[in-house]
Motif scaffolding. Structure first.
Motif, PDB file in Angstrom:
ATOM      1  N   ASN A 115      -5.413  15.091  -1.761  1.00  0.00           N
ATOM      2  CA  ASN A 115      -6.511  14.617  -0.927  1.00  0.00           C
ATOM      3  C   ASN A 115      -6.469  15.428   0.364  1.00  0.00           C
ATOM      4  O   ASN A 115      -5.411  15.446   1.007  1.00  0.00           O
ATOM      5  CB  ASN A 115      -6.302  13.121  -0.620  1.00  0.00           C
ATOM      6  N   TYR A 152      -3.506  14.705   4.423  1.00  0.00           N
ATOM      7  CA  TYR A 152      -3.931  13.310   4.531  1.00  0.00           C
ATOM      8  C   TYR A 152      -3.602  12.831   5.952  1.00  0.00           C
ATOM      9  O   TYR A 152      -2.526  13.125   6.477  1.00  0.00           O
ATOM     10  CB  TYR A 152      -3.221  12.463   3.465  1.00  0.00           C
ATOM     11  N   LYS A 187      -4.340  -3.310  -1.028  1.00  0.00           N
ATOM     12  CA  LYS A 187      -3.244  -2.699  -0.272  1.00  0.00           C
ATOM     13  C   LYS A 187      -1.897  -3.031  -0.908  1.00  0.00           C
ATOM     14  O   LYS A 187      -1.057  -3.752  -0.355  1.00  0.00           O
ATOM     15  CB  LYS A 187      -3.279  -3.163   1.194  1.00  0.00           C
ATOM     16  N   GLY A 189       0.804  -1.219   0.000  1.00  0.00           N
ATOM     17  CA  GLY A 189       0.000   0.000   0.000  1.00  0.00           C
ATOM     18  C   GLY A 189       0.838   1.270   0.000  1.00  0.00           C
ATOM     19  O   GLY A 189       2.029   1.267   0.345  1.00  0.00           O
ATOM     20  N   GLY A 190       0.165   2.358  -0.420  1.00  0.00           N
ATOM     21  CA  GLY A 190       0.812   3.667  -0.434  1.00  0.00           C
ATOM     22  C   GLY A 190       1.065   4.174   0.984  1.00  0.00           C
ATOM     23  O   GLY A 190       2.091   4.797   1.256  1.00  0.00           O
ATOM     24  N   THR A 191       0.144   3.901   1.884  1.00  0.00           N
ATOM     25  CA  THR A 191       0.281   4.368   3.270  1.00  0.00           C
ATOM     26  C   THR A 191       1.574   3.823   3.870  1.00  0.00           C
ATOM     27  O   THR A 191       2.325   4.537   4.546  1.00  0.00           O
ATOM     28  CB  THR A 191      -0.922   3.876   4.107  1.00  0.00           C
ATOM     29  N   VAL A 207      -0.338   9.177  -5.178  1.00  0.00           N
ATOM     30  CA  VAL A 207      -1.213   8.010  -5.376  1.00  0.00           C
ATOM     31  C   VAL A 207      -2.324   8.297  -6.392  1.00  0.00           C
ATOM     32  O   VAL A 207      -2.868   7.382  -6.986  1.00  0.00           O
ATOM     33  CB  VAL A 207      -1.828   7.468  -4.052  1.00  0.00           C
ATOM     34  N   TYR A 208      -2.636   9.592  -6.611  1.00  0.00           N
ATOM     35  CA  TYR A 208      -3.681   9.919  -7.596  1.00  0.00           C
ATOM     36  C   TYR A 208      -3.083  10.396  -8.927  1.00  0.00           C
ATOM     37  O   TYR A 208      -3.682  11.207  -9.632  1.00  0.00           O
ATOM     38  CB  TYR A 208      -4.624  10.997  -7.020  1.00  0.00           C
ATOM     39  N   ASP A 223       3.549  12.456  -2.367  1.00  0.00           N
ATOM     40  CA  ASP A 223       2.496  11.441  -2.383  1.00  0.00           C
ATOM     41  C   ASP A 223       1.726  11.614  -3.688  1.00  0.00           C
ATOM     42  O   ASP A 223       1.016  12.603  -3.874  1.00  0.00           O
ATOM     43  CB  ASP A 223       1.598  11.670  -1.158  1.00  0.00           C
ATOM     44  N   SER A 265       0.082   4.023  -5.368  1.00  0.00           N
ATOM     45  CA  SER A 265      -0.835   2.989  -4.869  1.00  0.00           C
ATOM     46  C   SER A 265      -1.524   2.290  -6.039  1.00  0.00           C
ATOM     47  O   SER A 265      -2.190   2.946  -6.847  1.00  0.00           O
ATOM     48  CB  SER A 265      -1.899   3.652  -3.990  1.00  0.00           C
ATOM     49  N   LYS A 303      -5.462   2.590  -5.925  1.00  0.00           N
ATOM     50  CA  LYS A 303      -6.134   3.766  -6.488  1.00  0.00           C
ATOM     51  C   LYS A 303      -6.224   3.675  -8.004  1.00  0.00           C
ATOM     52  O   LYS A 303      -7.160   4.181  -8.611  1.00  0.00           O
ATOM     53  CB  LYS A 303      -5.355   5.038  -6.124  1.00  0.00           C
TER      54      LYS A 303
HETATM   55  N1  PMP Z   1      -2.131   8.972   0.201  1.00  0.00           N
HETATM   56  C1  PMP Z   1      -3.312   9.529  -0.065  1.00  0.00           C
HETATM   57  C2  PMP Z   1      -3.377  10.981  -0.291  1.00  0.00           C
HETATM   58  C3  PMP Z   1      -4.457   8.732  -0.125  1.00  0.00           C
HETATM   59  O1  PMP Z   1      -5.630   9.289  -0.356  1.00  0.00           O
HETATM   60  C4  PMP Z   1      -4.335   7.353   0.058  1.00  0.00           C
HETATM   61  C5  PMP Z   1      -5.552   6.508  -0.063  1.00  0.00           C
HETATM   62  N2  PMP Z   1      -5.997   6.039   1.114  1.00  0.00           N
HETATM   63  C6  PMP Z   1      -3.077   6.821   0.336  1.00  0.00           C
HETATM   64  C7  PMP Z   1      -2.004   7.657   0.395  1.00  0.00           C
HETATM   65  C8  PMP Z   1      -2.830   5.373   0.618  1.00  0.00           C
HETATM   66  O2  PMP Z   1      -3.043   4.470  -0.338  1.00  0.00           O
HETATM   67  P1  PMP Z   1      -3.149   2.910   0.021  1.00  0.00           P
HETATM   68  O3  PMP Z   1      -4.590   2.617   0.164  1.00  0.00           O
HETATM   69  O4  PMP Z   1      -2.486   2.237  -1.120  1.00  0.00           O
HETATM   70  O5  PMP Z   1      -2.401   2.696   1.302  1.00  0.00           O
END
Ligand code: PMP
Ligand code: GLN
Length: 383
Positions: A172, A123, A242, A97-99, A202-203, A200, A231, A234
């Protein structure tokens, strides 16, 4: 049992707003435009490729840095889209996952007392990620109502302790994006310093109206001091997978991997095998911006019949709406009330400010089926 001493590493942190609002939506049966995830199915072809990968026997640990063929195809994609040659062996790591990619980047770099510049609304994982490492968040508000960065203010807040600047584009929760002028400012502020960047992205593909994504990967002088997080959830409408990845300069990635190898070591193998095959079809990601733009516009056309006022969304799958023509309630109270009384869940933007700053705006996620968006907007029009 006697009282057990627990010293929280995150004393100010409660349960994330995404869980709070999704639980409430489920409890009252509301349409959930709160937490950001699609309600339409992901690609059947990609699902089949995962099953195939499992049947082909890809069920054991893959390489700790990620399935090699996936890293190769990602490097090709980065070269195609951003004109940057990155080495898949030393600069890309696949993560759960990105998180996780964000957390690992910050944890591998931050020392106690370091200052990290973070723009709010932010975020919700960023500031806890800074603080759990003993570093200090230096918070700067994006400028309402278009949520741009005031670079003069950034300049003033830089000190000898500034270690990192956190960026997020498309953003976000606001849907704002960074442009070439922002990049130029960033270059001028960081040149000749030891300041690192975490971007970041992810979008990256969810960008609208012909705008170009100013990825840090485009700029070699910035990339050498940066981590960039992505991510797959996304991009491929499978947030529950994830799965994501980090791209960084080799020296930074080496440190990232020291943390990563003792945290999860490697990520889910069959989905990486499937993605390595699926990503060869470039349309799978190039079509995304147009697809989501239609949803943004569809939702907006329905919301035109309500008393909510839209703020611009240039990217991401979120749009902010002001509700000052409806109520003066605080955002969280308003979001909870309309979930219960009108059956539509949203996210209060104040949850993305440590100060709880409240501009009377809520975030709606438009990554939903047309019928979901229509149903939600019809309910919101009654308020
Ligand atoms: N960064 C931002 C700005 C997000 O909106 C998200 C989505 N939850 C993430 C990171 C994390 O992505 P992931 O669900 O892959 O952990
Ligand atoms: N990124 C998603 C959002 O902003 C949710 C992610 C999460 O629930 N942690 O809604």
């Amino acid at each position: 049992m006697a009282d057990l001493l627990i010293k929280s590493k995150l004393p100010r942190v409660g349960t994330t707003i995404f869980t709070v609002m999704s639980s409430l939506a489920a409890e009252v049966g509301a349409v959930n435009l709160g937490q950001g995830f699609p309600d339409f199915p992901m690609s059947e072809e990609l699902e089949d490729l995962v099953t195939q990968a499992m049947k082909d026997g890809y069920n054991q640990y893959t390489h700790m840095n990620g399935f090699p063929a996936l890293r190769e195809v990602l490097a090709e994609k980065i070269q195609d889209l951003y004109g940057r040659v990155v080495n898949p062996d030393t600069q890309i790591t696949v993560t759960p996952g990105g998180t996780y990619a964000i957390y690992t980047a910050l944890t591998s770099m931050l020392q106690p007392g370091d200052e990290v510049i973070v723009f709010e609304p932010a975020y919700d994982s960023y500031i806890p990620n800074i603080e759990i490492n003993g570093a200090v968040a230096v918070r700067i508000d994006l400028k309402f109502p278009d949520y741009h960065i005031d670079w003069e203010e950034v300049k003033k807040r830089i000190t000898p302790k500034t270690r990192m600047i956190l960026l997020n584009t498309p953003h976000n929760p606001t849907g704002s994006i960074l442009g070439p002028k922002d990049i130029q400012q960033l270059r001028e502020l960081t040149a000749g310093t030891d300041i690192l960047i975490h971007s970041d992205e992810v979008y990256e593909h969810l960008i609208f109206d012909g705008a170009e994504h100013c990825s840090i990967l485009r700029y070699p002088d910035l990339l050498e001091r940066s981590f960039v997080s992505f991510s797959f959830g996304k991009v491929y409408h499978c947030t529950g997978w994830k799965l994501g990845y980090s791209v960084a300069a080799p020296a930074l990635m080496q440190e990232f991997r020291k943390v990563h190898q003792f945290n999860c070591f490697s990520s889910h193998t069959p989905s990486q095998v499937a993605l390595a095959r699926f990503l060869k079809n470039k349309d799978s990601y190039l079509s995304l911006g147009g697809f989501l733009q239609k949803k943004r516009d569809y939702f907006a056309s329905f919301m035109a019949g309500s008393r909510f006022t839209p703020l611009p969304s240039y990217g991401s799958y979120f749009q902010l709406y002001k509700y000052d023509r409806i109520s003066d309630e605080a955002e969280k109270d308003f979001a909870i009330r309309i979930t219960k009384e009108y059956g539509v869940a949203s996210i209060p933007v104040s949850a993305f400010y440590q100060s709880g700053k409240d501009d009377r705006v809520v975030r709606f996620c438009f990554a939903k089926k047309e019928e979901t968006l229509q149903k939600a907007a019809e309910r919101l029009a009654k308020i």
